[in-house]
Scaffold this motif. Structure first.
Motif, PDB file in Angstrom:
ATOM      1  N   THR A  44       1.078  -1.255   0.059  1.00 38.46           N
ATOM      2  CA  THR A  44      -0.071  -0.001  -0.048  1.00 38.46           C
ATOM      3  C   THR A  44       0.877   1.302  -0.052  1.00 38.46           C
ATOM      4  O   THR A  44       1.700   1.571   0.832  1.00 38.46           O
ATOM      5  N   PRO A  45       0.694   2.147  -1.052  1.00 34.72           N
ATOM      6  CA  PRO A  45       1.500   3.346  -0.957  1.00 34.72           C
ATOM      7  C   PRO A  45       1.370   4.138   0.338  1.00 34.72           C
ATOM      8  O   PRO A  45       0.094   4.327   0.760  1.00 34.72           O
ATOM      9  N   LEU A  46       2.335   4.899   1.086  1.00 36.64           N
ATOM     10  CA  LEU A  46       2.324   5.584   2.272  1.00 36.64           C
ATOM     11  C   LEU A  46       3.137   6.796   1.863  1.00 36.64           C
ATOM     12  O   LEU A  46       3.831   6.967   0.732  1.00 36.64           O
ATOM     13  N   THR A  47       2.763   7.746   2.857  1.00 34.11           N
ATOM     14  CA  THR A  47       3.777   9.074   2.740  1.00 34.11           C
ATOM     15  C   THR A  47       5.041   8.681   3.352  1.00 34.11           C
ATOM     16  O   THR A  47       5.368   7.736   3.940  1.00 34.11           O
ATOM     17  N   GLY A  48       6.012   9.688   2.968  1.00 29.65           N
ATOM     18  CA  GLY A  48       7.291   9.475   3.686  1.00 29.65           C
ATOM     19  C   GLY A  48       8.456   9.699   2.550  1.00 29.65           C
ATOM     20  O   GLY A  48       9.499   9.903   2.701  1.00 29.65           O
TER      21      GLY A  48
END
Length: 324
Positions: A266-270
């Motif tokens: 799942t794509p995440l911020t960062g």
């Protein structure tokens, strides 16, 4: 079942605290881990892998650091290099996963199997050994700091053996950074065909170590290193990636798999912190479990980069953009 359980109680997992004496607990754990390491090594060597001593050509009786290399390393067109955590045993991803799930899941066994069954032309594999960098002369073997603390002592209350920085170290492999540099400067050029394509994984502190090495030597590797994946906690522990050609590679063809309870991939911020797109590793318990959970997704990413000419990660990836 490939699991470690008590003979007296088949439902009981490994119990570290068998005594109030910490030394006894550590020695018991080392005996337990030694058996598992031997089991893993025999199975790895039966899976088209070799144990290779570094520096290359060093006999097993002389100070050396062992790594695993696939039997096709001299002929493969593509090589996957794994750089693990600097405290972990060769071939081990997570002792917790070995204890809770299975030996294959917590070690490189499932990882190797996934690579060898991923395509008609299996990539070569090189498993570095950033953890076992202490040479135990009494046993003629390389060990981790954890194993060093459990080695035999004169008395139960004796302090651990002092580390002699000359006698208990192997030249060119005195620390994890030297070891990684030796892998790229000496091992790959001598063992692989010229121009072999390379995908690299850096786990834990192996991520910043490989990033630092490649950034400092990018002119030598920019034509060969095709993609990178790192396993990390929620915060990047290395230096900020400097602007330049390597930064462009890091932005476009690197993924960070970080601890998160979201489903794997799942794509995440960062991105601002890591310098590349971030994805969930599928668990938020402990760092060492990132590889058992996320290595399949990492390999799919490598295959995508290999199959799609000019592939690059978009600056703002969403779940709809992720095809792997």
């Amino acid at each position: 079942m490939d699991q470690i359980r008590s003979l007296k109680n088949p439902d009981q997992e490994f119990n570290f605290f068998i005594s109030k004496n910490e030394r006894m607990n550590m020695v018991q754990r080392e005996a337990h881990n030694t058996c598992i390491r031997k089991n893993i090594q025999s199975r790895v060597l039966a899976s088209s892998m070799n144990l290779t001593n570094l520096p290359l050509g060093t006999p097993s009786t002389k100070p050396h650091i062992p790594i695993y290399t696939s039997t096709n390393i001299a002929t493969c067109n593509r090589l996957i290099v794994y750089i693990g955590e600097s405290w972990q045993d060769l071939g081990i991803f997570a002792w917790r996963t070995i204890g809770h799930e299975s030996i294959a899941a917590g070690s490189i066994l499932n990882f190797i199997d996934a690579i060898q069954s991923s395509s008609t032309e299996s990539p070569g594999v090189l498993i570095a050994n950033t953890g076992q960098l202490l040479w135990y002369r009494g046993g003629s073997r390389a060990v981790t700091p954890t194993t060093w603390m459990a080695l035999p002592r004169q008395w139960a209350v004796s302090p651990p053996m002092e580390i002699d920085e000359e006698k208990n170290r192997v030249p060119g492999h005195r620390d994890a950074k030297e070891h990684v540099a030796s892998i790229f400067d000496n091992v790959i050029p001598k063992m692989c065909k010229k121009g072999v394509a390379i995908d690299v994984i850096g786990m834990g502190d192996g991520g910043p170590i490989i990033a630092e090495y490649l950034q400092g030597n990018w002119k030598n590797w920019k034509e060969q290193v095709k993609a990178a994946a790192i396993g990390s906690g929620p915060i990047w522990q290395g230096d900020k990636i400097a602007d330049g050609e390597f930064a462009k590679f890091w932005e476009e063809r690197t993924r960070a798999y970080i601890q998160s309870d979201e489903p794997v991939g799942t794509p995440l911020t960062g991105r601002e912190d890591f310098g590349c797109n971030c994805y969930s590793a599928g668990q938020n318990e402990v760092l060492e479990r990132v590889m058992p959970m996320a290595h399949s997704d990492m390999l799919k990413f490598f295959q995508l980069v290999n199959d799609v000419p000019g592939y690059r990660e978009l600056p703002e990836m969403t779940a709809e953009d992720v095809d792997v």
